[in-house]
Scaffold this active site. Structure first.
Site: not given
Ligand code: NAP
Length: 308
Positions: A135, A138-139
């Site tokens: 992701c 997300c990261d």
């Protein structure tokens, strides 16, 4: 009889939430079961959903929240829990929950979507959370000014690479063919970026590192040449697969694990329906998942009224 629902919807992505809207409007005694208490499904981690009509450029998280608010506005009910098994008892379906409880209902819509597919190469599991991610939204922020690689050539891989190119010093894209599967508008945008290098016809062989990722070994399929790229992070975006193993003895699945159901969302078991990415279909998009939710509830109503 009050503890028997008309309808249980498993999953709260766009298909499940759309089904919940239609079920509330049809006055069905319904509950939506979600695993984490966070609605939206896959779009929760999508930066931008630019193809849902009327919502140009909306963030995936925001769209998920809006859909949930719509269900709540109609007094829809949610519960957090994990369904481990569905037992078909004819007119009643019994859901076994991970906490040992059971739920009884006349109909079920399975709208559990799909999960990230894994590559299955050395280092993938070892470095997940330590440089390997599924992701980018997300990261990605952990890799500011660093070098990353994205594996895949679909919409998600190309969107992820565009997103990462804004943060990272350099982004390698590894794709197994000589053209992207992603929409042309996205591919053109990616190919215009100066800090992106695409490795066509190439496959990843291993992710290496010590404590965290330091390298990605790739092979050109045509020349057979191998190369180890110095990278700090590897983002894997090679598609999705449905989490349907627990339903394999209940409904028919296709060879890739998707529940066999057409646009009516009916499975081979009367009273059990499948909506959204979890079912066999041509195009897995937010808009087609939302359409499934509506169709599934229409089929549920016909089943409850007419027996099929
Ligand atoms: P996808 O479209 O299935 O693409 C998966 C990509 O990974 C393909 O390029 C595939 O290569 C590659 N791949 C698969 N297995 C691989 C392996 N073992 N090793 C190396 N590469 C592998 O999946 P997705 O990008 O996750 O998208 C899922 C769905 O969501 C799609 O329908 C997509 O259109 C949709 N989506 C839409 C949007 C949007 O419209 N804004 C955004 C995100 C996702 P090949 O090309 O060679 O098969």
């Amino acid at each position: 009889m009050s503890n028997i629902y008309d309808l249980v919807i498993i999953g709260s992505g766009p298909a499940g939430l759309s089904a919940a809207v239609y079920a509330q409007r049809a006055c069905l005694n319904t509950i939506v079961i979600e695993k984490t208490g966070m609605s939206g499904g896959q779009i929760l981690t999508t930066t931008e959903v630019d193809n849902y009509p009327g919502m140009p450029g909306i963030g995936g998280f925001d769209l998920g929240m809006k859909m949930r608010e719509h269900v709540e506005y109609l007094n829809g009910q949610f519960m957090t829990g994990e369904v481990t098994k569905i037992t078909d008892q004819g007119e009643i379906k019994e859901l076994s929950m991970a906490d040992g409880s059971t739920i009884r209902t006349r109909t079920v819509i399975i709208a559990t979507g799909a999960n990230h597919r894994k590559l299955g190469i050395p280092g993938e599991d070892t470095f997940t959370g330590a440089g390997v991610s599924y992701c980018a939204t997300c990261d990605g922020a952990f890799f500011r000014n660093k070098t990353t690689a994205v594996i895949g050539g679909g919409d998600v891989a190309v969107e992820d690479a565009i997103f990462l190119a804004r943060l990272c010093q350099k982004v390698h894209v590894i794709h197994r063919r000589d053209s992207f599967r992603a929409a042309k508008v996205l591919s053109d945008r990616l190919l215009a970026l100066e800090n992106v290098q695409v490795h066509w016809d190439s496959v990843p062989l291993a992710i290496t590192g010590e404590g965290s990722v330091t390298g990605l070994t790739i092979q050109n399929k045509l020349t057979k040449e191998e190369e180890t790229l110095k990278v700090d992070g590897v983002f894997i975006a090679v598609g999705m697969e449905p989490d349907t193993a627990r339903y394999k003895d209940l409904v028919d699945l296709d060879p890739t694990g998707y529940i066999i159901a057409d646009e009516t969302c009916r499975t081979n078991v009367p009273g059990i329906f499948a909506a959204g990415d979890v079912r066999t279909k041509q195009l897995r998009q937010v808009v087609s998942a939302a359409a499934d939710g509506a169709n599934a509830v229409y089929s549920v109503q016909r089943y409850l009224e007419e027996g099929r």
